[in-house]
Design a protein around this motif. Structure first.
Motif, PDB file in Angstrom:
ATOM      1  N   GLY A 282      23.042   4.960  -1.099  1.00  0.00           N
ATOM      2  CA  GLY A 282      22.716   4.789  -2.442  1.00  0.00           C
ATOM      3  C   GLY A 282      23.284   3.339  -2.536  1.00  0.00           C
ATOM      4  O   GLY A 282      22.879   2.469  -3.624  1.00  0.00           O
ATOM      5  N   THR A 286      20.933   0.204  -4.335  1.00  0.00           N
ATOM      6  CA  THR A 286      21.367  -0.848  -5.167  1.00  0.00           C
ATOM      7  C   THR A 286      21.561  -2.126  -4.775  1.00  0.00           C
ATOM      8  O   THR A 286      20.992  -2.997  -5.637  1.00  0.00           O
ATOM      9  CB  THR A 286      22.632  -0.163  -5.967  1.00  0.00           C
ATOM     10  OG1 THR A 286      22.795   1.131  -6.292  1.00  0.00           O
ATOM     11  CG2 THR A 286      23.215  -1.170  -7.076  1.00  0.00           C
ATOM     12  N   GLY A 330      21.968   0.126 -15.181  1.00  0.00           N
ATOM     13  CA  GLY A 330      21.030   1.367 -14.923  1.00  0.00           C
ATOM     14  C   GLY A 330      21.343   2.105 -13.448  1.00  0.00           C
ATOM     15  O   GLY A 330      20.994   3.290 -13.676  1.00  0.00           O
ATOM     16  N   PHE A 331      21.391   1.388 -12.628  1.00  0.00           N
ATOM     17  CA  PHE A 331      21.865   2.131 -11.105  1.00  0.00           C
ATOM     18  C   PHE A 331      23.109   3.204 -11.486  1.00  0.00           C
ATOM     19  O   PHE A 331      23.119   4.264 -10.797  1.00  0.00           O
ATOM     20  CB  PHE A 331      22.023   1.218 -10.114  1.00  0.00           C
ATOM     21  CG  PHE A 331      20.859   0.754  -9.563  1.00  0.00           C
ATOM     22  CD1 PHE A 331      20.056   1.542  -8.727  1.00  0.00           C
ATOM     23  CD2 PHE A 331      20.340  -0.623  -9.550  1.00  0.00           C
ATOM     24  CE1 PHE A 331      18.898   1.249  -8.297  1.00  0.00           C
ATOM     25  CE2 PHE A 331      19.149  -1.021  -9.122  1.00  0.00           C
ATOM     26  CZ  PHE A 331      18.342  -0.128  -8.251  1.00  0.00           C
ATOM     27  N   LEU A 333      24.127   4.597 -14.186  1.00  0.00           N
ATOM     28  CA  LEU A 333      23.891   5.710 -14.710  1.00  0.00           C
ATOM     29  C   LEU A 333      22.980   6.725 -13.976  1.00  0.00           C
ATOM     30  O   LEU A 333      23.041   7.917 -14.144  1.00  0.00           O
ATOM     31  CB  LEU A 333      23.035   5.227 -16.145  1.00  0.00           C
ATOM     32  CG  LEU A 333      23.827   4.707 -17.400  1.00  0.00           C
ATOM     33  CD1 LEU A 333      22.934   4.214 -18.334  1.00  0.00           C
ATOM     34  CD2 LEU A 333      24.850   5.712 -17.796  1.00  0.00           C
ATOM     35  N   LEU A 334      22.271   6.216 -13.204  1.00  0.00           N
ATOM     36  CA  LEU A 334      21.152   6.937 -12.543  1.00  0.00           C
ATOM     37  C   LEU A 334      22.185   8.003 -11.377  1.00  0.00           C
ATOM     38  O   LEU A 334      22.090   9.064 -11.351  1.00  0.00           O
ATOM     39  CB  LEU A 334      20.259   5.989 -11.489  1.00  0.00           C
ATOM     40  CG  LEU A 334      19.311   6.671 -10.481  1.00  0.00           C
ATOM     41  CD1 LEU A 334      18.523   7.694 -10.881  1.00  0.00           C
ATOM     42  CD2 LEU A 334      18.889   5.552  -9.584  1.00  0.00           C
ATOM     43  N   PHE A 335      23.168   7.116 -10.753  1.00  0.00           N
ATOM     44  CA  PHE A 335      24.018   7.864  -9.785  1.00  0.00           C
ATOM     45  C   PHE A 335      25.020   9.033 -10.552  1.00  0.00           C
ATOM     46  O   PHE A 335      25.169   9.816  -9.998  1.00  0.00           O
ATOM     47  CB  PHE A 335      24.713   6.971  -9.041  1.00  0.00           C
ATOM     48  CG  PHE A 335      23.846   6.175  -7.966  1.00  0.00           C
ATOM     49  CD1 PHE A 335      23.018   6.935  -7.161  1.00  0.00           C
ATOM     50  CD2 PHE A 335      24.094   4.972  -7.934  1.00  0.00           C
ATOM     51  CE1 PHE A 335      22.127   6.249  -6.234  1.00  0.00           C
ATOM     52  CE2 PHE A 335      23.203   3.961  -6.954  1.00  0.00           C
ATOM     53  CZ  PHE A 335      22.122   4.688  -6.060  1.00  0.00           C
ATOM     54  N   LEU A 337      24.222  10.410 -13.513  1.00  0.00           N
ATOM     55  CA  LEU A 337      23.655  11.590 -14.076  1.00  0.00           C
ATOM     56  C   LEU A 337      22.617  12.447 -13.027  1.00  0.00           C
ATOM     57  O   LEU A 337      22.551  13.567 -13.164  1.00  0.00           O
ATOM     58  CB  LEU A 337      22.531  11.323 -15.167  1.00  0.00           C
ATOM     59  CG  LEU A 337      23.570  10.403 -16.268  1.00  0.00           C
ATOM     60  CD1 LEU A 337      22.394  10.013 -17.433  1.00  0.00           C
ATOM     61  CD2 LEU A 337      24.546  11.456 -17.044  1.00  0.00           C
ATOM     62  N   ALA A 338      22.329  11.809 -12.033  1.00  0.00           N
ATOM     63  CA  ALA A 338      21.068  12.345 -11.073  1.00  0.00           C
ATOM     64  C   ALA A 338      21.643  12.219  -9.321  1.00  0.00           C
ATOM     65  O   ALA A 338      20.970  12.342  -8.464  1.00  0.00           O
ATOM     66  CB  ALA A 338      19.834  11.718 -11.213  1.00  0.00           C
ATOM     67  N   GLY A 339      23.293  11.942  -9.333  1.00  0.00           N
ATOM     68  CA  GLY A 339      23.588  11.670  -7.935  1.00  0.00           C
ATOM     69  C   GLY A 339      23.451  13.027  -6.921  1.00  0.00           C
ATOM     70  O   GLY A 339      23.120  12.940  -6.031  1.00  0.00           O
ATOM     71  N   PHE A 342      20.088  13.122  -5.307  1.00  0.00           N
ATOM     72  CA  PHE A 342      19.867  11.974  -4.550  1.00  0.00           C
ATOM     73  C   PHE A 342      20.447  12.474  -3.214  1.00  0.00           C
ATOM     74  O   PHE A 342      20.037  12.410  -2.293  1.00  0.00           O
ATOM     75  CB  PHE A 342      20.725  10.781  -4.903  1.00  0.00           C
ATOM     76  CG  PHE A 342      20.876   9.759  -4.056  1.00  0.00           C
ATOM     77  CD1 PHE A 342      19.709   8.856  -3.824  1.00  0.00           C
ATOM     78  CD2 PHE A 342      22.042   9.546  -3.277  1.00  0.00           C
ATOM     79  CE1 PHE A 342      19.767   7.815  -2.776  1.00  0.00           C
ATOM     80  CE2 PHE A 342      21.991   8.368  -2.668  1.00  0.00           C
ATOM     81  CZ  PHE A 342      20.873   7.481  -2.158  1.00  0.00           C
ATOM     82  N   ALA A 364      28.885   5.696  -8.394  1.00  0.00           N
ATOM     83  CA  ALA A 364      28.471   5.252  -9.767  1.00  0.00           C
ATOM     84  C   ALA A 364      29.089   4.004 -10.201  1.00  0.00           C
ATOM     85  O   ALA A 364      28.448   3.143 -10.790  1.00  0.00           O
ATOM     86  CB  ALA A 364      28.439   6.479 -10.831  1.00  0.00           C
TER      87      ALA A 364
END
Length: 448
Positions: A282, A286, A330-331, A333-335, A337-339, A342, A364
């Motif tokens: 991850g 990033t 953005g990254f 928040l991605l990890f 909320l959706a880690g 992943f 995150a």
């Protein structure tokens, strides 16, 4: 403040930044996607030590290959400044010197890589199964090292020459072939861990050949002749080697940090080292995306310094910083909320999943902390001020070591806290050096 707002509103600078950053982001993202595919394919095999072997073996290879990343960075700075001066002969010399260095260093590293890997595995104290598979993976990957280093030099040179499409072609060809061959060799032919390594070797050689063809086409736009006799003169090598030496020391120190994470994780168990590898994928995703903007800083700042255009230099930095901040949020928040998705995508081994879930908050937080060091690296590379990059990295290591010693009692949590602290200190030290140079000579007094 008004200058910053004016610089941010300059549409031409936005177009210039994204003309370089967009292809580099696409090509850079394909690099960690390969690691993700490796982990995903191997991660769905039945045993944790198989995934651990790819993680450890890839880490050993990365220490060798990425320590040579100065081949890309040094080429970018000198090529960008030559392009800014409109010097086609200098562009040719930078390319040839980069490729010759890549070949020589690959031969040296190939000779020392096998014994060094044995020493590293001794200190890791892995299980017997993990050690044997790691050796098989690493020894196979060494056959691709000359091509990998040549691609570093080619990508850096293309970027300095303001050609971001060629690096995109090189990396996409390399990484898409790697993905396809991984699926074929590991799942179709059932070659396991060694099949993953063979896929990487074939892909690396293919990418290097594509780069050589594209370099020949690019040179047609830059009239000039290379002075072959100058390649035998020490003075013609000295500036490039001096910059590369400092970037090498800096890169070696950085890779030592990532390698020590793998070493410490291996000591905490197969599931922990495998989980850390998935999380670091991850970070790689990033870092490579944000590096697209840092690469734009390298090329545009180097070009501005070569052309002695102070306004273009400042505007390139402001625009790249703004977009990097937006992307890092953005990254994060991605990890956050959706880690879990992943992690689940990469493996279905329960122990590895459960271990990785516990450390997702650290992943995150990393983009917001690390983004500034990427951008500052780009500025120093474009200005060919590698000495400050080296000193900043060494100072960061000295500052973080006492914290690492104290925090090791916290196990893997301590390891991740130390890593976050390392990234924060890295940004602060580079920022301090940049501020000092700005006050002293405004960057445009840099020797070119």
């Amino acid at each position: 403040m008004s200058n910053l707002i004016t610089d941010w509103r300059d549409r031409l600078t936005h177009r210039r930044v994204w003309a370089l950053a967009a292809p580099m982001i696409l090509s850079n993202i394909s690099v960690p996607l390969v690691a993700l595919v490796d982990s995903t394919v191997i991660g769905h095999l039945p045993h944790a030590h198989q995934l651990g072997a790819v993680a450890v073996g890839a880490s050993l290879y990365t220490v060798l290959a990425w320590a040579m990343s100065f081949l890309r960075m040094g080429s970018t700075g000198f090529a960008a400044q030559a392009a800014g001066r409109g010097d086609g002969a200098a562009l040719r010399q930078v390319l040839v010197q980069g490729l010759l260095l890549a070949l020589g260093l690959a031969l040296v590293l190939g000779a020392v890589g096998v014994p060094l890997s044995g020493v590293a595995l001794h200190f890791m104290q892995p299980s017997a199964e993990l050690e044997q598979l790691t050796r098989d993976f690493f020894h196979t990957r060494l056959f691709g090292l000359p091509a990998a280093l040549a691609s570093y030099a080619l990508v850096g040179w293309f970027l300095g020459a303001q050609n971001a499409r060629a690096p995109l072609a090189i990396l996409l060809v390399t990484n898409l072939m790697n993905i396809a061959l991984n699926l074929w060799f590991v799942i179709g032919l059932e070659w396991g861990v060694t099949g993953s390594a063979r896929a990487s070797v074939i892909a690396e050689w293919t990418g290097a050949l594509v780069g050589l063809v594209l370099a020949r086409n690019t040179l047609r736009a830059w009239p000039g002749q290379i002075a072959w006799a100058a390649l035998g003169v020490w003075q013609s090598w000295r500036p490039l080697l001096a910059v590369n030496r400092d970037i090498f020391i800096r890169s070696l120190a950085l890779q030592a940090v990532f390698f020590l994470i793998t070493v410490q994780g291996a000591r905490l168990g197969d599931a922990t080292v495998a989980a850390n590898a998935l999380l670091l994928n991850g970070l790689l995703l990033t870092a490579h995306a944000l590096d697209g903007l840092a690469h734009a800083v390298e090329a545009l700042c180097g070009h501005a310094i070569g052309a002695r255009d102070r306004l273009a230099l400042r505007r390139s930095l402001v625009v790249a910083c703004g977009w990097s901040l937006i992307a890092s949020v953005g990254f994060a928040l991605l990890f956050l909320l959706a880690g879990h998705l992943f992690i689940d995508m990469q493996t279905d081994i329960p122990d590895v999943r459960d271990t990785a879930y516990r450390y997702l908050p650290y992943l995150a937080g990393l983009p917001l902390i690390a983004v500034w060091s990427y951008l500052l690296d780009g500025l120093f590379i474009g200005a060919t001020r590698a000495r400050e990059m080296r000193n900043g990295m060494l100072l960061t290591l000295l500052l973080v070591l006492p914290f690492a010693w104290v925090l090791q009692a916290l196990g893997n949590h301590g390891l991740w806290i130390t890593f976050l602290l390392f990234m924060a200190l890295r940004s602060l030290t580079l920022g301090a050096f940049a501020w000092h140079l700005q006050r002293r000579d405004g960057w445009l007094g840099v020797r070119t």
